[in-house]
Every structure is written in structure tokens, then in C-alpha cells.
Design a protein around this motif. Structure first.
Motif, PDB file in Angstrom:
ATOM      1  N   CYS A 132       0.869  -1.183   0.021  1.00 37.05           N
ATOM      2  CA  CYS A 132      -0.047   0.057   0.095  1.00 37.05           C
ATOM      3  C   CYS A 132       0.852   1.149  -0.008  1.00 37.05           C
ATOM      4  O   CYS A 132       1.558   1.487  -0.933  1.00 37.05           O
ATOM      5  N   GLU A 133       0.732   2.078   0.943  1.00 35.66           N
ATOM      6  CA  GLU A 133       1.567   3.353   1.067  1.00 35.66           C
ATOM      7  C   GLU A 133       3.166   3.153   1.159  1.00 35.66           C
ATOM      8  O   GLU A 133       3.852   4.081   0.739  1.00 35.66           O
ATOM      9  N   ARG A 134       3.589   2.009   1.419  1.00 34.81           N
ATOM     10  CA  ARG A 134       4.838   1.726   1.951  1.00 34.81           C
ATOM     11  C   ARG A 134       5.335   0.825   0.466  1.00 34.81           C
ATOM     12  O   ARG A 134       6.443   0.267   0.509  1.00 34.81           O
ATOM     13  N   LYS A 135       4.652   0.638  -0.503  1.00 34.88           N
ATOM     14  CA  LYS A 135       4.918  -0.145  -1.855  1.00 34.88           C
ATOM     15  C   LYS A 135       6.108   0.543  -2.218  1.00 34.88           C
ATOM     16  O   LYS A 135       6.978  -0.394  -2.760  1.00 34.88           O
ATOM     17  N   LYS A 136       6.389   1.650  -2.357  1.00 37.91           N
ATOM     18  CA  LYS A 136       7.519   2.251  -2.842  1.00 37.91           C
ATOM     19  C   LYS A 136       8.758   1.655  -2.210  1.00 37.91           C
ATOM     20  O   LYS A 136       9.848   1.660  -2.839  1.00 37.91           O
ATOM     21  N   MET A 137       8.540   1.520  -0.867  1.00 38.82           N
ATOM     22  CA  MET A 137       9.907   1.090  -0.074  1.00 38.82           C
ATOM     23  C   MET A 137      10.420  -0.367  -0.715  1.00 38.82           C
ATOM     24  O   MET A 137      11.646  -0.544  -0.854  1.00 38.82           O
ATOM     25  N   ASN A 138       9.359  -1.142  -0.905  1.00 38.93           N
ATOM     26  CA  ASN A 138       9.540  -2.324  -1.448  1.00 38.93           C
ATOM     27  C   ASN A 138      10.198  -2.300  -2.702  1.00 38.93           C
ATOM     28  O   ASN A 138      11.171  -3.001  -3.129  1.00 38.93           O
ATOM     29  N   ARG A 139       9.749  -1.582  -3.574  1.00 39.08           N
ATOM     30  CA  ARG A 139      10.342  -1.494  -5.152  1.00 39.08           C
ATOM     31  C   ARG A 139      11.741  -0.673  -5.155  1.00 39.08           C
ATOM     32  O   ARG A 139      12.454  -1.187  -5.885  1.00 39.08           O
ATOM     33  N   SER A 140      11.879   0.041  -3.875  1.00 34.82           N
ATOM     34  CA  SER A 140      13.259   0.764  -3.795  1.00 34.82           C
ATOM     35  C   SER A 140      14.445  -0.087  -3.588  1.00 34.82           C
ATOM     36  O   SER A 140      15.484   0.235  -3.733  1.00 34.82           O
ATOM     37  N   THR A 141      14.091  -1.395  -3.105  1.00 36.36           N
ATOM     38  CA  THR A 141      15.286  -2.349  -2.817  1.00 36.36           C
ATOM     39  C   THR A 141      16.186  -2.625  -3.893  1.00 36.36           C
ATOM     40  O   THR A 141      17.180  -2.628  -4.033  1.00 36.36           O
ATOM     41  N   ALA A 142      15.399  -2.805  -5.181  1.00 32.32           N
ATOM     42  CA  ALA A 142      16.313  -3.064  -6.398  1.00 32.32           C
ATOM     43  C   ALA A 142      16.932  -1.916  -6.642  1.00 32.32           C
ATOM     44  O   ALA A 142      18.287  -1.999  -7.088  1.00 32.32           O
ATOM     45  N   THR A 143      16.543  -0.632  -6.700  1.00 33.26           N
ATOM     46  CA  THR A 143      17.287   0.735  -6.982  1.00 33.26           C
ATOM     47  C   THR A 143      18.423   0.689  -5.895  1.00 33.26           C
ATOM     48  O   THR A 143      19.558   1.316  -6.377  1.00 33.26           O
ATOM     49  N   ILE A 144      18.039   0.423  -4.675  1.00 35.66           N
ATOM     50  CA  ILE A 144      19.313   0.578  -3.761  1.00 35.66           C
ATOM     51  C   ILE A 144      20.371  -0.477  -4.102  1.00 35.66           C
ATOM     52  O   ILE A 144      21.619  -0.258  -4.005  1.00 35.66           O
ATOM     53  N   PHE A 145      20.172  -1.811  -4.481  1.00 29.63           N
ATOM     54  CA  PHE A 145      21.000  -2.669  -4.939  1.00 29.63           C
ATOM     55  C   PHE A 145      21.832  -2.201  -6.134  1.00 29.63           C
ATOM     56  O   PHE A 145      23.262  -2.220  -6.124  1.00 29.63           O
ATOM     57  N   LEU A 452       7.304   2.284 -11.450  1.00 26.71           N
ATOM     58  CA  LEU A 452       6.157   3.004 -10.863  1.00 26.71           C
ATOM     59  C   LEU A 452       5.172   3.889 -11.568  1.00 26.71           C
ATOM     60  O   LEU A 452       4.120   4.227 -10.853  1.00 26.71           O
ATOM     61  N   LEU A 453       5.759   4.201 -12.786  1.00 26.92           N
ATOM     62  CA  LEU A 453       4.856   5.355 -13.382  1.00 26.92           C
ATOM     63  C   LEU A 453       3.629   4.441 -13.924  1.00 26.92           C
ATOM     64  O   LEU A 453       2.723   5.320 -14.589  1.00 26.92           O
ATOM     65  N   ASP A 454       3.447   3.201 -13.801  1.00 28.49           N
ATOM     66  CA  ASP A 454       2.388   2.602 -14.161  1.00 28.49           C
ATOM     67  C   ASP A 454       1.102   2.991 -13.393  1.00 28.49           C
ATOM     68  O   ASP A 454      -0.048   2.820 -13.750  1.00 28.49           O
ATOM     69  N   GLU A 455       1.547   3.714 -12.538  1.00 31.68           N
ATOM     70  CA  GLU A 455       0.371   4.287 -11.577  1.00 31.68           C
ATOM     71  C   GLU A 455      -0.423   5.684 -12.451  1.00 31.68           C
ATOM     72  O   GLU A 455      -1.511   5.629 -12.219  1.00 31.68           O
ATOM     73  N   VAL A 456       0.546   6.247 -13.233  1.00 32.09           N
ATOM     74  CA  VAL A 456      -0.101   7.204 -13.999  1.00 32.09           C
ATOM     75  C   VAL A 456      -0.801   6.806 -15.074  1.00 32.09           C
ATOM     76  O   VAL A 456      -1.648   7.183 -15.463  1.00 32.09           O
ATOM     77  N   VAL A 458      -0.542   2.691 -17.290  1.00 31.67           N
ATOM     78  CA  VAL A 458      -0.091   1.311 -17.222  1.00 31.67           C
ATOM     79  C   VAL A 458       1.040   1.126 -18.311  1.00 31.67           C
ATOM     80  O   VAL A 458       1.857   0.235 -18.084  1.00 31.67           O
ATOM     81  N   GLY A 459       0.838   1.684 -19.496  1.00 32.11           N
ATOM     82  CA  GLY A 459       1.797   1.481 -20.472  1.00 32.11           C
ATOM     83  C   GLY A 459       2.854   2.510 -20.572  1.00 32.11           C
ATOM     84  O   GLY A 459       3.846   2.309 -21.575  1.00 32.11           O
ATOM     85  N   LEU A 460       2.965   3.458 -19.736  1.00 35.89           N
ATOM     86  CA  LEU A 460       4.067   4.475 -19.591  1.00 35.89           C
ATOM     87  C   LEU A 460       5.270   3.945 -19.571  1.00 35.89           C
ATOM     88  O   LEU A 460       6.341   4.206 -20.234  1.00 35.89           O
ATOM     89  N   PRO A 461       5.701   2.994 -18.388  1.00 34.36           N
ATOM     90  CA  PRO A 461       6.873   2.697 -18.027  1.00 34.36           C
ATOM     91  C   PRO A 461       7.305   1.551 -19.773  1.00 34.36           C
ATOM     92  O   PRO A 461       8.684   1.990 -19.953  1.00 34.36           O
ATOM     93  N   ARG A 462       6.627   0.986 -20.126  1.00 34.02           N
ATOM     94  CA  ARG A 462       7.157   0.210 -21.407  1.00 34.02           C
ATOM     95  C   ARG A 462       7.379   1.326 -22.637  1.00 34.02           C
ATOM     96  O   ARG A 462       8.242   0.978 -23.336  1.00 34.02           O
ATOM     97  N   LEU A 463       6.509   2.277 -22.538  1.00 35.43           N
ATOM     98  CA  LEU A 463       6.879   3.476 -23.742  1.00 35.43           C
ATOM     99  C   LEU A 463       8.261   3.770 -23.442  1.00 35.43           C
ATOM    100  O   LEU A 463       8.826   3.994 -24.575  1.00 35.43           O
ATOM    101  N   LEU A 464       8.489   4.300 -22.311  1.00 32.04           N
ATOM    102  CA  LEU A 464       9.791   5.031 -22.034  1.00 32.04           C
ATOM    103  C   LEU A 464      10.779   4.050 -22.111  1.00 32.04           C
ATOM    104  O   LEU A 464      11.940   4.236 -22.833  1.00 32.04           O
ATOM    105  N   PHE A 465      10.758   2.675 -21.964  1.00 38.90           N
ATOM    106  CA  PHE A 465      11.750   1.933 -22.025  1.00 38.90           C
ATOM    107  C   PHE A 465      11.984   1.582 -23.524  1.00 38.90           C
ATOM    108  O   PHE A 465      13.233   1.505 -23.875  1.00 38.90           O
ATOM    109  N   GLY A 466      11.031   1.554 -24.336  1.00 43.39           N
ATOM    110  CA  GLY A 466      10.920   1.353 -25.603  1.00 43.39           C
ATOM    111  C   GLY A 466      11.637   2.323 -26.348  1.00 43.39           C
ATOM    112  O   GLY A 466      12.735   2.207 -27.270  1.00 43.39           O
ATOM    113  N   LEU A 467      11.533   3.582 -25.878  1.00 41.08           N
ATOM    114  CA  LEU A 467      12.158   4.923 -26.550  1.00 41.08           C
ATOM    115  C   LEU A 467      13.583   4.803 -26.306  1.00 41.08           C
ATOM    116  O   LEU A 467      14.378   5.233 -27.198  1.00 41.08           O
ATOM    117  N   MET A 468      13.944   4.630 -25.160  1.00 43.66           N
ATOM    118  CA  MET A 468      15.411   4.515 -24.649  1.00 43.66           C
ATOM    119  C   MET A 468      15.948   3.238 -25.408  1.00 43.66           C
ATOM    120  O   MET A 468      17.391   3.846 -25.891  1.00 43.66           O
TER     121      MET A 468
END
Length: 498
Positions: A132-145, A452-456, A458-468
């Protein structure tokens, strides 16, 4: 005479090179386990509020488990229970009519959550309620690594060029092992985050030093063969992770198991050879017949900016690394995003890399490095953008297209690693590779945040990855081809290369 000439004279590929590759297989097999561990230890299982405290007497107590959920938790989407909301009071009338629950007053979960443990018995999310509101902390573990990996790329690049590839390997083995086991023993999230950062720091040394060590013992003819065969262990490790996580589905034991593979390499490290190219570049008394450059002194990242050719090379290669790394991990770290079993998806993702490497193996010396990297990235971008337009209920089709994107991104990434080591001269090869790796790891570290931008949308992360990925593919055309070309030894060699 240069070292490539010496290798050619002694038919420079034989049992020695095979033994070297074999000795580096186990530690490199452990790397995808560490890099992709978050797919399982940070997995967020289905969950809902713990409603055991909503007891106003015998009525609630006498309800069945299913009925308690009906009167306590609102329904969202296509009939699934809300993960983060509960009714302020039991709504017993819903036992007769469960419709129109949206107008009823709700609150955030008051007494924790109940998790579905059928997939993973224990994860970071279930251990410390990172939902829930702490979900971003869970996702951040990959970024920290991966921030640790990025810092390690800088440090180990300098360490490897200053003290040798072999020394860098031992230091990275020890650091990864110590902090890997410490991660599994963490007592709180803050401690775990710090331990994972330093685990990532250590793993970067294993990746960059082992790859360069192998490549520097290969002659021109077998350089691509040696590197591609060496990277097969990454693909095997990706598949091994799926099986390991399936049978070891507690995050602590899984983290410890992934780390334990580095214990044998620490023991037999003493039998590894040092890079002869590095010894020659350091004016060591090993091969006096080999002519080395007249330059003296130690090299640093600043030397990558010394000449216009090196500056241009580093800026372009670094940008390509950013694009390929962010798109590769944008796919790889999203095993739960296609609607198929996460263990099966991980297994498919690992298995598809093997034919990707085989295609590279049979084509790299025929069509060159540049075309494989650029073509692979452009096709990766196309696949990622195509997934956006496939309906979510077509999970198999989405997984198939995503897997195809993984195929192309793996092909591009595999060749790019070899390509980068060939672009830089021996005296700054490890530093140049590390610089590109740092930029690439920055892209990797940002991948979970982009997801995390899938909350804005759902297709935004894949669009950005595809463009990169597509942008990096176009930039690759500005790099020189290195197919069947002797490795540069000095900075002047790079300036003279066309």
C-alpha cells in the motif's frame, strides 16, 4: 610485437583458456541470482486487511471466513478484494446484497494485512508490511542494490587497472559474500537496504573483472567465442533462479542460497592467472619481447576525456549502455507484469537468452558488433511498444512479445559487453568499461522507479523503456566497428583507429 601477435604464434586458444572460463563459471553463475533476486524476495503477494479486530459480538464471530471478508472489505475492479481499504464497521447487510459498496465509509487497514503465501512463503513485503503506502519502499530495494553496483563499477574499475584483475576479483568475492549473508540476517528494513547496497557494490567487481580477464587471454580469432561462451552462465543463472526460488520460497533462505555459490571461488581463487596484458601494461618482467607504450604513470577516469576521440567514444558508448541496460532490466525485473506465473516467466526469460547468445555466436564475426547491438536495441524497443497495445487479458500473448523483447535485448547486451572491451585500449580498458557500466547501472537503478509510473498510465513504463532502447540503437551507428581488429594497447592506438 604486441600481445595478440604472441598469442597467434602459440595458437592462442586451448586448454588454458577453457580452464580459465570454467574457473569463472561458478562466481558468474551467482551474479544473475543476486541481480534478479528482487523478482522473488520483493514479490508482493495478493493481500487484504486483517479484519480479526472487527468483532462487535457474537454475530461477527459466528460468520465464516468468507462472510467476514464480505462484510469487512470492499470489492474493487473485477471482483477482487481491496488490498488497502476496509470498512470502518462490519456491513452485515452485504450478506444479502453485496452491490453498491463504493458509497460505504472505508478506512486504511488498521491491524495489518493477511497475505497469500501460496506463491512465496515469505518476502520483504510480508516481513515488514511493505505494501500500500509503503509499496515504494519495497520497489526501492532493487534501486538501492543497483546504486551499489554503480558505485562498485567505479571503484573496481580503478582497482582492477591499478592492482590487477585477479586482486579485484578476490576483493569482490569477499565483499559480496559477507554482505550477501548479512542481507539474509537483517533484522529490519533499514539494515537490509544497507546490506543489499554493499552486496551490489561487490557484485560489480565480479562482473567486470572476470569478463575482462577472460577476454584479455583470448586471441583475435577466438575473442568473441570466449566472451559469449562465458556469458552463457548468466542465462543458466537466470533459469536456475526460477528453480531455486520455487523450492526455497522464504526470502532469507533464498538470499543465503544465492550467496553461497561464491564460497568455492574464494577457495580456488589462488589458482587463477593474472591478465598478461595487464602485466605488460604495468611494465612487469613477464614478457620482455612485447613492446609496450612509452607512456608512464597511472590512469584514471579523467584519461577517458584526454583526447577528442576518447571523449566521443565514451559519451556515445555510455549512452548506449544506459539504453540497453534500462530496457533489459525494465523487462527482466517485471516477471509479474505479464499475468503469468512468476516462476515460469523467470524460467522463460532465462531460457530465451541461450538462443539469443547462440545467434550472437554464429553471427558476430560475420556481420560485426555494431549491427547486432543496434539491430537488437531497435527490435527491443519495437517489442516493448507493441506490448502496450495488447489487452491485459491476453496474458500469453503479452508474455510472448515480452519474451521476444528479452531475446533481442539480451543479444544486444551480450555483444555490447564484448564490444566495449574492444573499443578501449589495454591501459584504460577496465576504466573505460567501468565508466560505461556506471552509466548503464544508473539506467538499471532507475528502472524500478520508472516502473512505478504505471500508476499514472499502465503503458507508460514500457513506452519509456522502448524509446530508450530505440534511441540507443540509433546511437550505436556512430561507434567504430571492432570485428577482426587487434585490441588497442595505447591511447594513441585509439586515435589512429578508423
Amino acid at each position: 610485437m604486441k600481445f595478440d601477435d604472441v598469442l597467434a604464434e602459440v595458437k592462442g586458444f586451448g586448454p588454458f583458456q577453457y580452464r580459465l572460463m570454467l574457473s569463472l563459471t561458478i562466481p558468474r553463475l551467482a551474479m544473475p541470482l543476486q541481480f534478479l533476486l528482487n523478482n522473488f524476495i520483493a514479490f508482493i503477494p495478493p493481500h487484504h486487511c486483517n479484519v480479526s479486530a472487527l468483532d462487535d459480538g457474537d454475530v461477527f464471530r459466528n460468520l465464516s471466513s468468507e462472510e467476514r471478508l464480505i462484510v469487512s472489505i470492499p470489492v474493487e475492479g473485477v471482483g477482487s478484494l481491496s488490498s488497502c481499504q476496509m470498512f470502518a464497521e462490519p456491513q452485515f447487510h452485504l450478506l444479502l446484497n453485496s452491490s453498491n459498496t463504493m458509497v460505504l465509509p472505508t478506512v486504511h487497514c488498521q491491524n495489518g494485512w493477511v497475505y497469500d503465501t501460496s506463491i512465496m512463503k515469505s518476502t520483504l513485503a510480508t516481513e515488514w508490511d511493505l505494501v500500500c503506502e509503503r509499496k515504494k519502499m519495497n520497489r526501492s530495494t532493487a534501486t538501492i542494490f543497483f546504486l551499489g553496483v554503480m558505485l562498485g563499477s567505479a571503484i573496481f574499475g580503478q582497482l582492477s587497472d591499478r592492482f590487477g584483475r585477479k586482486t579485484a576479483l578476490l576483493v569482490s568475492y569477499v565483499i559480496t559474500t559477507i554482505f550477501g549473508f548479512a542481507s539474509a540476517l537483517s533484522t529490519n528494513f533499514a539494515m537490509f537496504a544497507v546490506m543489499r547496497f554493499f552486496t551490489g557494490f561487490g557484485t560489480s567487481g565480479v562482473i567486470i573483472a572476470s569478463g575482462v580477464l577472460c577476454m584479455e587471454w583470448a586471441d583475435i580469432k577466438h575473442r568473441s567465442l570466449m566472451y559469449i561462451v562465458l556469458t552463457m552462465d548468466w542465462s543458466l543463472g537466470c533459469s536456475l533462479l526460477a528453480a531455486l526460488a520455487y523450492f526455497v520460497n522464504d526470502w532469507r533462505y533464498l538470499t543465503a542460497a544465492a550467496t553461497s555459490l561464491l564460497l568455492p571461488p574464494i577457495i580456488y581463487w589462488w589458482w587463477l592467472p593474472e591478465s598478461a596484458r595487464w602485466l605488460v601494461s604495468q611494465k612487469k618482467d613477464l614478457l620482455k619481447r612485447i613492446v609496450v607504450e612509452n607512456e608512464k604513470g597511472k590512469y584514471s577516469f579523467l584519461d577517458l576525456m584526454r583526447t577528442p576521440t576518447l571523449r566521443r567514444l565514451t559519451l556515445i558508448a555510455g549512452s548506449v549502455w544506459f539504453g540497453v541496460a534500462s530496457s533489459y532490466y525494465g523487462i527482466t525485473l517485471n516477471v509479474s507484469g505479464f499475468g503469468v506465473n512468476i516462476f515460469l516467466t523467470q524460467l522463460i526469460y532465462g531460457a530465451i537468452e541461450i538462443p539469443a547468445k547462440l545467434v550472437c555466436f554464429f553471427s558476430i564475426n560475420k556481420i560485426g558488433r555494431k549491427l547486432i547491438v543496434s539491430g537488437g536495441l531497435l527490435l527491443t524497443g519495437l517489442c516493448l511498444i507493441c506490448v502496450i497495445f495488447i489487452p491485459s487479458d491476453m496474458a500469453v500473448c503479452r508474455t510472448a512479445v515480452g519474451t521476444l523483447g528479452k531475446f533481442f535485448s539480451e543479444a544486444a547486451f551480450t555483444v555490447l559487453c564484448l564490444y566495449t572491451t574492444e573499443l578501449y585500449p589495454t591501459v584504460v580498458r577496465q576504466i573505460g568499461y567501468s565508466c560505461c557500466s556506471i552509466i548503464g547501472r544508473l539506467g538499471v537503478a532507475l528502472s524500478p522507479l520508472v516502473a512505478l509510473l504505471d500508476e499514472v498510465w499502465v503503458g507508460l513504463p514500457r513506452l519509456l523503456f522502448g524509446l530508450m532502447a530505440s534511441g540507443a540503437g540509433l546511437l550505436t551507428f556512430f561507434l567504430p566497428e571492432t570485428n577482426n581488429v587487434s585490441l588497442a594497447e595505447t591511447l594513441q592506438d585509439v586515435d589512429q583507429r578508423k
